[in-house]
Design a protein around this motif. Structure first.
Motif, PDB file in Angstrom:
ATOM      1  N   ALA A 202       0.836  -1.206   0.000  1.00  0.00           N
ATOM      2  CA  ALA A 202       0.000   0.000   0.000  1.00  0.00           C
ATOM      3  C   ALA A 202       0.865   1.247   0.000  1.00  0.00           C
ATOM      4  CB  ALA A 202      -0.921  -0.010   1.221  1.00  0.00           C
ATOM      5  N   PHE A 203       1.922   1.235   0.792  1.00  0.00           N
ATOM      6  CA  PHE A 203       2.798   2.403   0.889  1.00  0.00           C
ATOM      7  C   PHE A 203       3.470   2.698  -0.448  1.00  0.00           C
ATOM      8  CE2 PHE A 203       6.969   4.313   1.812  1.00  0.00           C
ATOM      9  CZ  PHE A 203       6.541   5.468   2.458  1.00  0.00           C
ATOM     10  N   VAL A 204       3.994   1.665  -1.082  1.00  0.00           N
ATOM     11  CA  VAL A 204       4.669   1.856  -2.369  1.00  0.00           C
ATOM     12  C   VAL A 204       3.691   2.389  -3.414  1.00  0.00           C
ATOM     13  CG1 VAL A 204       5.803   0.653  -4.281  1.00  0.00           C
ATOM     14  CG2 VAL A 204       6.451   0.138  -1.924  1.00  0.00           C
ATOM     15  N   ALA A 205       2.477   1.818  -3.443  1.00  0.00           N
ATOM     16  CA  ALA A 205       1.486   2.238  -4.436  1.00  0.00           C
ATOM     17  C   ALA A 205       1.087   3.700  -4.237  1.00  0.00           C
ATOM     18  CB  ALA A 205       0.253   1.335  -4.353  1.00  0.00           C
ATOM     19  N   VAL A 206       0.810   4.083  -2.994  1.00  0.00           N
ATOM     20  CA  VAL A 206       0.383   5.462  -2.733  1.00  0.00           C
ATOM     21  C   VAL A 206       1.540   6.431  -2.947  1.00  0.00           C
ATOM     22  CG1 VAL A 206      -0.496   7.046  -0.978  1.00  0.00           C
ATOM     23  CG2 VAL A 206      -1.451   4.747  -1.163  1.00  0.00           C
ATOM     24  N   ALA A 207       2.749   6.042  -2.514  1.00  0.00           N
ATOM     25  CA  ALA A 207       3.912   6.919  -2.711  1.00  0.00           C
ATOM     26  C   ALA A 207       4.132   7.202  -4.193  1.00  0.00           C
ATOM     27  CB  ALA A 207       5.158   6.281  -2.096  1.00  0.00           C
ATOM     28  N   ASN A 208       4.014   6.183  -5.022  1.00  0.00           N
ATOM     29  CA  ASN A 208       4.139   6.397  -6.472  1.00  0.00           C
ATOM     30  C   ASN A 208       3.020   7.290  -6.993  1.00  0.00           C
ATOM     31  OD1 ASN A 208       6.461   4.860  -6.803  1.00  0.00           O
ATOM     32  ND2 ASN A 208       5.328   2.953  -7.120  1.00  0.00           N
ATOM     33  N   GLY A 209       1.820   7.090  -6.456  1.00  0.00           N
ATOM     34  CA  GLY A 209       0.675   7.857  -6.927  1.00  0.00           C
ATOM     35  C   GLY A 209       0.770   9.341  -6.632  1.00  0.00           C
ATOM     36  N   VAL A 210       1.398   9.697  -5.508  1.00  0.00           N
ATOM     37  CA  VAL A 210       1.505  11.117  -5.138  1.00  0.00           C
ATOM     38  C   VAL A 210       2.775  11.754  -5.689  1.00  0.00           C
ATOM     39  CG1 VAL A 210       0.089  10.867  -3.068  1.00  0.00           C
ATOM     40  CG2 VAL A 210       2.576  10.552  -2.902  1.00  0.00           C
ATOM     41  N   GLY A 211       3.508  11.013  -6.520  1.00  0.00           N
ATOM     42  CA  GLY A 211       4.686  11.586  -7.160  1.00  0.00           C
ATOM     43  C   GLY A 211       5.992  11.333  -6.440  1.00  0.00           C
ATOM     44  N   GLY A 212       5.976  10.443  -5.463  1.00  0.00           N
ATOM     45  CA  GLY A 212       7.194  10.125  -4.728  1.00  0.00           C
ATOM     46  C   GLY A 212       7.192  10.747  -3.340  1.00  0.00           C
ATOM     47  N   ILE A 213       7.962  10.148  -2.446  1.00  0.00           N
ATOM     48  CA  ILE A 213       7.984  10.584  -1.046  1.00  0.00           C
ATOM     49  C   ILE A 213       8.478  12.023  -0.920  1.00  0.00           C
ATOM     50  CG2 ILE A 213       9.018  10.146   1.220  1.00  0.00           C
ATOM     51  CD1 ILE A 213       9.198   7.178   0.424  1.00  0.00           C
ATOM     52  N   GLU A 214       9.585  12.326  -1.590  1.00  0.00           N
ATOM     53  CA  GLU A 214      10.184  13.656  -1.448  1.00  0.00           C
ATOM     54  C   GLU A 214       9.253  14.746  -1.971  1.00  0.00           C
ATOM     55  OE1 GLU A 214      14.315  16.060  -2.588  1.00  0.00           O
ATOM     56  OE2 GLU A 214      13.927  14.051  -3.381  1.00  0.00           O
ATOM     57  N   LYS A 215       8.688  14.535  -3.142  1.00  0.00           N
ATOM     58  CA  LYS A 215       7.809  15.547  -3.735  1.00  0.00           C
ATOM     59  C   LYS A 215       6.574  15.778  -2.865  1.00  0.00           C
ATOM     60  CE  LYS A 215       5.009  16.554  -7.834  1.00  0.00           C
ATOM     61  NZ  LYS A 215       4.558  16.063  -9.163  1.00  0.00           N
ATOM     62  N   ALA A 216       5.954  14.694  -2.403  1.00  0.00           N
ATOM     63  CA  ALA A 216       4.744  14.825  -1.583  1.00  0.00           C
ATOM     64  C   ALA A 216       5.047  15.555  -0.281  1.00  0.00           C
ATOM     65  CB  ALA A 216       4.158  13.445  -1.302  1.00  0.00           C
ATOM     66  N   ASN A 217       6.167  15.209   0.350  1.00  0.00           N
ATOM     67  CA  ASN A 217       6.503  15.844   1.626  1.00  0.00           C
ATOM     68  C   ASN A 217       6.860  17.319   1.452  1.00  0.00           C
ATOM     69  OD1 ASN A 217       6.021  13.518   3.049  1.00  0.00           O
ATOM     70  ND2 ASN A 217       8.165  12.899   3.185  1.00  0.00           N
ATOM     71  N   LEU A 218       7.562  17.656   0.369  1.00  0.00           N
ATOM     72  CA  LEU A 218       7.898  19.063   0.126  1.00  0.00           C
ATOM     73  C   LEU A 218       6.639  19.892  -0.129  1.00  0.00           C
ATOM     74  CD1 LEU A 218      11.111  18.759  -2.098  1.00  0.00           C
ATOM     75  CD2 LEU A 218      10.955  19.632   0.252  1.00  0.00           C
ATOM     76  N   THR A 219       5.701  19.313  -0.867  1.00  0.00           N
ATOM     77  CA  THR A 219       4.434  20.021  -1.120  1.00  0.00           C
ATOM     78  C   THR A 219       3.680  20.256   0.180  1.00  0.00           C
ATOM     79  OG1 THR A 219       4.275  18.991  -3.311  1.00  0.00           O
ATOM     80  CG2 THR A 219       2.259  19.948  -2.395  1.00  0.00           C
ATOM     81  N   LEU A 220       3.617  19.222   1.011  1.00  0.00           N
ATOM     82  CA  LEU A 220       2.925  19.356   2.296  1.00  0.00           C
ATOM     83  C   LEU A 220       3.632  20.348   3.212  1.00  0.00           C
ATOM     84  CD1 LEU A 220       1.780  15.767   3.355  1.00  0.00           C
ATOM     85  CD2 LEU A 220       0.341  17.739   2.855  1.00  0.00           C
ATOM     86  N   LEU A 221       4.959  20.350   3.172  1.00  0.00           N
ATOM     87  CA  LEU A 221       5.721  21.260   4.019  1.00  0.00           C
ATOM     88  C   LEU A 221       5.388  22.712   3.697  1.00  0.00           C
ATOM     89  CD1 LEU A 221       7.888  21.498   6.215  1.00  0.00           C
ATOM     90  CD2 LEU A 221       9.618  21.486   4.402  1.00  0.00           C
ATOM     91  N   GLN A 222       5.128  22.989   2.427  1.00  0.00           N
ATOM     92  CA  GLN A 222       4.749  24.343   2.029  1.00  0.00           C
ATOM     93  C   GLN A 222       3.304  24.661   2.420  1.00  0.00           C
ATOM     94  OE1 GLN A 222       5.491  24.330  -2.183  1.00  0.00           O
ATOM     95  NE2 GLN A 222       7.708  24.612  -1.970  1.00  0.00           N
ATOM     96  N   GLN A 223       2.415  23.675   2.283  1.00  0.00           N
ATOM     97  CA  GLN A 223       0.995  23.919   2.534  1.00  0.00           C
ATOM     98  C   GLN A 223       0.641  23.847   4.020  1.00  0.00           C
ATOM     99  OE1 GLN A 223      -1.261  21.148   0.174  1.00  0.00           O
ATOM    100  NE2 GLN A 223      -0.524  21.951  -1.779  1.00  0.00           N
ATOM    101  N   LEU A 224       1.174  22.822   4.713  1.00  0.00           N
ATOM    102  CA  LEU A 224       0.839  22.597   6.125  1.00  0.00           C
ATOM    103  C   LEU A 224       2.115  22.277   6.905  1.00  0.00           C
ATOM    104  CD1 LEU A 224      -2.344  20.359   5.678  1.00  0.00           C
ATOM    105  CD2 LEU A 224      -2.314  22.651   6.664  1.00  0.00           C
ATOM    106  N   PRO A 225       2.936  23.279   7.161  1.00  0.00           N
ATOM    107  CA  PRO A 225       4.217  23.008   7.840  1.00  0.00           C
ATOM    108  C   PRO A 225       4.056  22.384   9.222  1.00  0.00           C
ATOM    109  CG  PRO A 225       3.758  25.375   7.726  1.00  0.00           C
ATOM    110  CD  PRO A 225       2.768  24.703   6.838  1.00  0.00           C
ATOM    111  N   ASP A 226       2.909  22.623   9.883  1.00  0.00           N
ATOM    112  CA  ASP A 226       2.713  22.052  11.218  1.00  0.00           C
ATOM    113  C   ASP A 226       2.624  20.530  11.199  1.00  0.00           C
ATOM    114  OD1 ASP A 226       2.817  24.499  12.362  1.00  0.00           O
ATOM    115  OD2 ASP A 226       0.682  24.668  12.817  1.00  0.00           O
ATOM    116  N   LEU A 227       2.344  19.959  10.018  1.00  0.00           N
ATOM    117  CA  LEU A 227       2.340  18.493   9.923  1.00  0.00           C
ATOM    118  C   LEU A 227       3.709  17.906  10.244  1.00  0.00           C
ATOM    119  CD1 LEU A 227       0.225  17.690   6.718  1.00  0.00           C
ATOM    120  CD2 LEU A 227      -0.295  16.976   9.052  1.00  0.00           C
ATOM    121  N   PHE A 228       4.758  18.706  10.107  1.00  0.00           N
ATOM    122  CA  PHE A 228       6.123  18.223  10.336  1.00  0.00           C
ATOM    123  C   PHE A 228       6.709  18.758  11.645  1.00  0.00           C
ATOM    124  CE2 PHE A 228       5.285  18.018   5.843  1.00  0.00           C
ATOM    125  CZ  PHE A 228       5.816  16.793   5.467  1.00  0.00           C
TER     126      PHE A 228
END
Length: 481
Positions: A202-228
């Motif tokens: 499930a993790f691999v499938a979703v990670a690929n779907g959101v464009g990769g771990i790094e890209k998804a986390n960088l996008t979230l860091l900009q939108q919702l920094p409190d998540l980190f």
């Protein structure tokens, strides 16, 4: 009929047939004794012991709840759970070896028998039995409740809630009644492997779907920094809440009767210690997967509120994974439900058989009779859990939410006794009753929330329990002097 539904039904049928086959394979090794049925002759070795410990502990909260918490809180949830689980492994290792030795030496099968051996008093035995049953039975009822809803959702309503809950309960009863602990342990290996592999898929499938771990986390860091952030969204993890969580897991998990009985069933100390080394390593690797999937849920489903966020895992799978994979992964969540339920049924049936039937009703009951009664108790408990699940009273749901804290109150008294501290019977009983009274008072509003001082309710309850035990030891010392 959709591909998701077809794959889910095929995976479900194969999975249930595999459980029944493993249960049937467990029939031949039994000797007809209570030790054989309830504890697999105390011969569980490291590999099987590890899987049965982790499968018993990892309920469907691992699949659904962790992802929901990742959505609501953020990455801070991961270290709290991973570190807390690591501390629980230390608790298992230190307590488990002593408990295993005592139970093997004196022929103890249930937690109540253990405390009765350490502090001989009927009232205390019954109190420990009552607390464990009171907080485990509602938690048991949540398993068919959750499994029924998940199966209904998974099949798009093709399998209604009641039918699904009953079907899964019947399958569990068949292999638990037939094979006892040996069947439970063997099926736990299958269910543990399924949970691990399907979560990684499930993790691999979703990670690929959101464009990769790094890209998804960088996008979230900009939108919702409190998540980190260390405190999480909304500052959920204050320092005192963090401390509470880090104490909760190592204190409550060993007090679940199904976990304690794994210590009784261990083949030797080496097997226990090896399992304890693997436990936090595997948990540390796997826990990050659902938490990140939950966090990434903000990218696709930004408006989930409250408990709706607990559906973020199936929502993300439906959005980003192949249709066939969604159904199969949710079977992994069913495995988590079932691996917890079968262990709870066996543990409670052993307690009803040994601590009530044999001790008070039929002291002369033979070993074969105890096994027969234990099997009947499994059926009765399963029916009771299913009935509660179909129409759960509010009080039952409330008890289930307090199960972890309610059982953790036993920890100071029981562990002190295991390590040689000789509480008086009155001190031990008042310690447990006092801690439970604090939890009850906080839950009902009889004790103001300010009494918690920012901690989870468990902490003031433990403080009261420990103060009582400390006073008990001081009084005993003064009397000896």
């Amino acid at each position: 009929m959709s591909i998701t539904l077809i794959s889910a039904l095929i995976a479900l049928v194969v999975y249930l047939l595999a459980l029944l086959w493993l249960g049937a394979q467990s029939l031949g090794g039994q000797t007809g004794s209570a030790d054989s049925y309830f504890l697999a002759d105390r011969r569980l070795r490291a590999g099987v012991l590890f899987f049965t410990l982790i499968a018993t502990n990892f309920s469907a909260f691992f699949f659904l709840g962790f992802a929901g918490a990742g959505y609501r809180i953020g990455i801070a949830y991961y270290p709290m759970m991973a570190l807390g689980t690591g501390l629980a492994a230390l608790s298992f290792g230190s307590l488990g070896c002593r408990v295993r030795s005592l139970s093997a030496k004196h022929g103890l099968i249930t937690p109540s028998e253990l405390i009765g051996h350490l502090l001989p008093a009927e009232g205390l035995r019954l109190l420990v039995l009552s607390v464990m049953v009171l907080f485990t039975l509602p938690y048991l009822a949540l398993q068919p409740l959750g499994a029924g809803y998940l199966l209904e959702s998974l099949t798009g309503g093709a399998v209604p809630f009641g039918v699904g809950a009953a079907l899964l309960t019947v399958v569990i009863v068949i292999y638990v009644v037939g094979g006892g602990m040996r069947a439970v342990a063997r099926t736990d290996v299958l269910q543990g492997v399924l949970m691990f592999l399907l979560m990684l898929m499930a993790f691999v499938a979703v990670a690929n779907g959101v464009g990769g771990i790094e890209k998804a986390n960088l996008t979230l860091l900009q939108q919702l920094p409190d998540l980190f952030s260390g405190a999480g969204l909304g500052g959920f993890f204050t320092p005192r809440v963090m401390a509470s969580y880090l104490l909760l897991w190592p204190l409550c998990l060993p007090m679940f009767p199904q976990m304690l009985m794994r210590f009784f069933a261990a083949g030797d100390d080496r097997s226990l210690k090896q399992s304890m080394v693997l436990y936090p390593v595997v948990a540390g690797v796997l826990f990050i997967c659902p938490v990140l999937i939950g966090m990434w849920g903000h990218l696709a489903f930004p408006d989930l509120v409250g408990r709706a966020s607990d559906q973020v895992m199936p929502l993300m799978l439906g959005r980003y994974s192949p249709e066939w994979l969604t159904g199969i992964v949710m079977v992994g969540a069913l495995a988590a439900f079932m691996s917890t339920l079968d262990s709870q049924l066996l543990a409670l049936s052993s307690m009803l058989t040994r601590d009530l039937y044999k001790r008070y009703w039929r002291p002369q009951a033979s070993l074969a009779e105890q096994v027969r009664v234990g099997r009947l108790a499994v059926i009765a408990l399963a029916v009771a859990g299913l009935v509660i699940a179909l129409r759960p009273p509010e009080a039952i749901l409330s008890l289930a939410t307090h199960a972890f804290s309610g059982l953790a109150v036993l920890f100071p008294m029981l562990v002190g006794a295991v390590y040689g501290l000789r509480w008086t019977v009155a001190g031990a009983m008042v310690s447990v009753l006092g801690g439970e009274a604090v939890l009850l008072g906080l839950a009902l509003g009889g004790i103001p929330e300010s009494f918690q001082m920012g901690y989870l309710p468990l902490i003031p309850a433990l403080v009261v329990a420990c103060i009582v035990l400390g006073v008990d030891q001081l009084v005993a010392y003064w009397r000896r002097a």
